[in-house]
Enzyme design. Structure first.
Site, mmCIF file in Angstrom:
data_model
loop_
_atom_site.group_PDB
_atom_site.id
_atom_site.type_symbol
_atom_site.label_atom_id
_atom_site.label_comp_id
_atom_site.label_asym_id
_atom_site.label_seq_id
_atom_site.Cartn_x
_atom_site.Cartn_y
_atom_site.Cartn_z
ATOM 1 N N HIS A 180 0.907 -1.365 0.108
ATOM 2 C CA HIS A 180 0.303 -0.040 -0.088
ATOM 3 C C HIS A 180 0.829 1.082 -0.253
ATOM 4 O O HIS A 180 1.294 1.615 -0.988
ATOM 5 C CB HIS A 180 -0.685 -0.143 1.020
ATOM 6 C CG HIS A 180 -1.946 1.168 1.014
ATOM 7 N ND1 HIS A 180 -2.228 2.059 0.394
ATOM 8 C CD2 HIS A 180 -3.193 0.762 2.529
ATOM 9 C CE1 HIS A 180 -3.656 2.479 0.564
ATOM 10 N NE2 HIS A 180 -4.458 1.987 1.575
ATOM 11 N N HIS A 210 -2.128 -2.259 -9.980
ATOM 12 C CA HIS A 210 -2.992 -1.544 -8.977
ATOM 13 C C HIS A 210 -4.169 -2.376 -8.529
ATOM 14 O O HIS A 210 -4.465 -3.061 -9.731
ATOM 15 C CB HIS A 210 -4.027 -0.452 -9.175
ATOM 16 C CG HIS A 210 -4.125 0.402 -8.439
ATOM 17 N ND1 HIS A 210 -5.282 0.246 -7.927
ATOM 18 C CD2 HIS A 210 -3.721 1.354 -7.056
ATOM 19 C CE1 HIS A 210 -6.054 0.886 -6.921
ATOM 20 N NE2 HIS A 210 -4.605 1.796 -6.437
ATOM 21 N N ASP A 223 2.673 6.118 -6.645
ATOM 22 C CA ASP A 223 4.419 5.143 -5.690
ATOM 23 C C ASP A 223 5.321 5.246 -6.983
ATOM 24 O O ASP A 223 6.185 5.475 -6.591
ATOM 25 C CB ASP A 223 3.606 4.303 -5.581
ATOM 26 C CG ASP A 223 3.139 4.897 -4.132
ATOM 27 O OD1 ASP A 223 2.859 5.645 -3.391
ATOM 28 O OD2 ASP A 223 2.386 3.529 -3.436
HETATM 29 N N1 CMC Z 1 5.049 -7.044 -10.370
HETATM 30 C C1 CMC Z 1 5.750 -7.895 -10.833
HETATM 31 N N2 CMC Z 1 3.945 -8.724 -10.804
HETATM 32 C C2 CMC Z 1 2.731 -8.063 -10.365
HETATM 33 C C3 CMC Z 1 2.742 -7.333 -9.573
HETATM 34 C C4 CMC Z 1 4.404 -6.264 -9.679
HETATM 35 N N3 CMC Z 1 4.135 -5.098 -9.012
HETATM 36 N N4 CMC Z 1 1.261 -6.204 -9.076
HETATM 37 C C5 CMC Z 1 0.620 -7.482 -9.642
HETATM 38 N N5 CMC Z 1 1.953 -8.892 -10.418
HETATM 39 C C6 CMC Z 1 1.141 -10.052 -10.948
HETATM 40 C C7 CMC Z 1 0.810 -11.209 -10.039
HETATM 41 O O1 CMC Z 1 1.771 -11.569 -9.210
HETATM 42 C C8 CMC Z 1 -0.612 -11.249 -10.214
HETATM 43 O O2 CMC Z 1 -0.072 -12.513 -11.578
HETATM 44 P P1 CMC Z 1 0.003 -14.039 -11.400
HETATM 45 O O3 CMC Z 1 -1.530 -13.825 -12.111
HETATM 46 O O4 CMC Z 1 0.404 -14.850 -12.507
HETATM 47 O O5 CMC Z 1 -0.393 -14.316 -10.448
HETATM 48 C C9 CMC Z 1 -1.074 -10.440 -10.951
HETATM 49 O O6 CMC Z 1 -0.087 -9.460 -11.310
HETATM 50 C C10 CMC Z 1 -2.196 -9.958 -10.290
HETATM 51 O O7 CMC Z 1 -1.423 -9.317 -9.075
HETATM 52 P P2 CMC Z 1 -2.590 -9.637 -7.659
HETATM 53 O O8 CMC Z 1 -1.328 -9.103 -6.440
HETATM 54 O O9 CMC Z 1 -3.460 -10.710 -7.715
HETATM 55 O O10 CMC Z 1 -3.073 -8.088 -7.357
HETATM 56 P P3 CMC Z 1 -3.742 -7.397 -6.386
HETATM 57 O O11 CMC Z 1 -4.723 -6.086 -6.923
HETATM 58 O O12 CMC Z 1 -4.060 -7.894 -5.731
HETATM 59 O O13 CMC Z 1 -2.353 -6.665 -6.392
HETATM 60 C C11 CMC Z 1 -1.079 -4.760 -5.971
HETATM 61 C C12 CMC Z 1 -2.452 -5.455 -6.368
HETATM 62 C C13 CMC Z 1 -1.376 -3.374 -6.190
HETATM 63 C C14 CMC Z 1 -0.876 -4.788 -4.148
HETATM 64 C C15 CMC Z 1 0.148 -5.146 -6.638
HETATM 65 O O14 CMC Z 1 -0.173 -5.052 -8.124
HETATM 66 C C16 CMC Z 1 1.488 -4.955 -6.644
HETATM 67 O O15 CMC Z 1 2.094 -5.769 -5.571
HETATM 68 N N6 CMC Z 1 1.770 -3.933 -6.571
HETATM 69 C C17 CMC Z 1 3.495 -3.722 -5.487
HETATM 70 C C18 CMC Z 1 4.010 -2.691 -4.510
HETATM 71 C C19 CMC Z 1 2.745 -1.036 -5.128
HETATM 72 O O16 CMC Z 1 3.458 -0.599 -6.032
HETATM 73 N N7 CMC Z 1 1.328 -1.090 -4.026
HETATM 74 C C20 CMC Z 1 1.027 0.693 -4.151
HETATM 75 C C21 CMC Z 1 -0.196 0.362 -4.863
HETATM 76 S S1 CMC Z 1 -0.732 2.359 -5.163
HETATM 77 C C22 CMC Z 1 -0.739 3.005 -3.813
HETATM 78 C C23 CMC Z 1 -1.891 2.798 -3.174
HETATM 79 O O17 CMC Z 1 -3.177 3.162 -2.960
HETATM 80 O O18 CMC Z 1 -1.803 1.826 -1.500
#
Ligand code: CMC
Length: 423
Positions: free
Chosen positions: A262, A301, A357
């Site tokens: 986050h 996201h 971010d």
């Molecule tokens: N790098 C590599 N792979 C990723 C990333 C990433 N940053 N984000 C998602 N994926 C992949 C993930 O491994 C999954 O792949 P697969 O389908 O093969 O298993 C797929 O994309 C879907 O990911 P998810 O974890 O199910 O998606 P989510 O909606 O649960 O997570 C997130 C959203 C923001 C937590 C995630 O994209 C992430 O960890 N990003 C990096 C951390 C980040 O930048 N966070 C800040 C978010 S914006 C500011 C805020 O509002 O907090």
């Protein structure tokens, strides 16, 4: 049959049910009537991580994740940048843009409350200087709950208003004090005659702030002020639903924000860029991410499946800041990382784009903030959104104490076995 209904057939019993559709949703509790027999608790929805559950109605922030749209109270985020963070905070709280007199009053009311209770002069000295600034800030928010017992009158609109103003103003002072502690420097008290963000920079750095940097930080605060039902805002609402005072709920929300998935991502991005170090190392890093060795921080996201509109504005703001501070040398790594990721099948297929971010940390670093302050900066701006969402929650007759259900998959009832009889 009324048009705004959903007809469901339970194939276990062959019974048919009709549930109402309102505002594009069905009520989860309408499914509880669907039972196999009288002993059945009734059908539930299973939605870990709330992927498709609306936990509230809200009139504050609208996101269209496919189109990359973000509006506060109907106003597009890129237009709000023409105003100020104080104006945006007013808009989030009151629902309308202020006129000139209202803005002046609101601004004066915040500035009149920016000073924190005297015990904070030494409060952060209870922590090791090496303590994370976000941890100290979070403790400061919880301590406001101790300082202001009057804030517990959460059903009193005048009390809510008073402590909302103190909250928005004083989180900045606490952030500055925590930063000074982390730097081993004495605190700097707020100064009369400065605007809210200007005052913040004065308390942080003890020098006259550059107007370009004040404007840049103001824009960053606008971008971070609210983002509907994200992890920390949902925490604010869940904790606030117990009718605890707003400072306790803010401390809880800030805890949720701290996580690297986050608000902690801005710090993680900068550490990642430092680790990559130079453009030549990017392909190997990307291969590692694709193999699951780590995430590309600042990408992806839950809601945006398109370019985060905030990231676009952050990138423009970076140009203005770097013109004053000189370019952050990691910018080239970030730009190339973005280019490579956006043309890579792995990221395209998963619709992963830069989020807010990805570039914000580069600006913060150029402005002189240590990485441990990045998430605090996110939090001080988000406080106006958290408190607006809290106000909406308290005034919403549909809301009760938040209490999710579970699917119990554990053991059925069994009898206790005395220790000596166990194998
Ligand atoms: N790098 C590599 N792979 C990723 C990333 C990433 N940053 N984000 C998602 N994926 C992949 C993930 O491994 C999954 O792949 P697969 O389908 O093969 O298993 C797929 O994309 C879907 O990911 P998810 O974890 O199910 O998606 P989510 O909606 O649960 O997570 C997130 C959203 C923001 C937590 C995630 O994209 C992430 O960890 N990003 C990096 C951390 C980040 O930048 N966070 C800040 C978010 S914006 C500011 C805020 O509002 O907090």
């Amino acid at each position: 049959m009324p048009a705004d209904t959903l007809t469901l057939t339970d194939n276990r019993t062959a019974k048919t049910y009709e549930v109402a559709i309102k505002d594009g949703a069905i009520k989860a509790t309408d499914l509880r009537q669907i039972k196999v027999d009288a002993d059945d608790f009734g059908l539930m929805t299973y939605d870990p991580a709330f992927m498709n559950t609306a936990a509230c109605k809200s009139r504050i922030t609208f996101i269209d994740g496919d189109k990359g749209i973000l509006n506060y109270r109907g106003y597009p985020i890129d237009q709000l940048g023409e105003g100020s963070y104080v104006e945006t905070a007013y808009l989030l709280l009151h629902g309308e843009l202020p006129n000139a007199a209202q803005l002046a009053d609101f601004s004066a009311a915040l500035l009149a409350r920016v000073e924190v209770p005297a015990f904070f002069d030494n409060f952060f000295h209870a922590f090791e200087q090496s303590a994370h600034t976000m941890s100290m800030w979070m403790a400061g928010l919880a301590a406001l709950s101790a300082a202001y017992p009057g804030a517990r009158k959460v059903l009193d609109p005048a009390s809510r208003h008073e402590y909302t103003l103190r909250g928005i103003a004083q989180v900045l002072t606490l952030a500055a004090y925590a930063h000074r502690r982390a730097q081993g420097l004495p605190i700097v008290k707020p100064k009369a005659g400065l605007g809210l963000v200007e005052n913040f920079l004065h308390m942080l750095f003890d020098r006259e702030p550059d107007p370009v940097l004040v404007k840049a930080l103001d824009v960053l605060f606008i971008l971070h002020a609210d983002h509907e039902q994200n992890c920390s805002t949902s925490t604010m609402r869940l904790v606030g639903s117990s009718q605890v005072d707003p400072f306790t709920a803010l401390a809880a929300a800030s805890g949720a924000l701290f996580g690297p998935l986050h608000g902690g991502a801005n710090e993680a991005v900068l550490k990642m860029l430092r680790h990559i170090e130079s453009v030549e190392n990017i392909p190997a890093f990307i291969e590692g991410v694709k193999k699951g060795e780590g995430r590309l921080m600042g990408f992806g996201h839950r809601v945006y499946k398109n370019y985060d509109p905030r990231a676009r504005i952050v990138k423009q703001t970076a140009d203005a800041v770097f013109a004053v501070t000189g370019k952050n040398p990691l910018l080239d790594v970030a730009v190339e990382l973005e280019r490579i990721a956006l043309s890579d099948e792995y990221f395209i297929k998963r619709r992963l784009y830069p989020n807010v971010d990805f570039y914000s940390g580069l600006i913060y670093e150029a402005m002189g903030f240590p990485v441990e302050m990045f998430t605090v900066l996110f939090g001080v701006a988000r406080t106006s959104g958290w408190l607006s969402q809290w106000e909406e929650l308290i005034c919403d007759d549909d809301q009760k104490i938040g209490r999710p259900r579970q699917l119990y998959l554990g053991e059925a009832r069994r009898d206790y076995v005395p220790l000596e009889n166990r194998g």
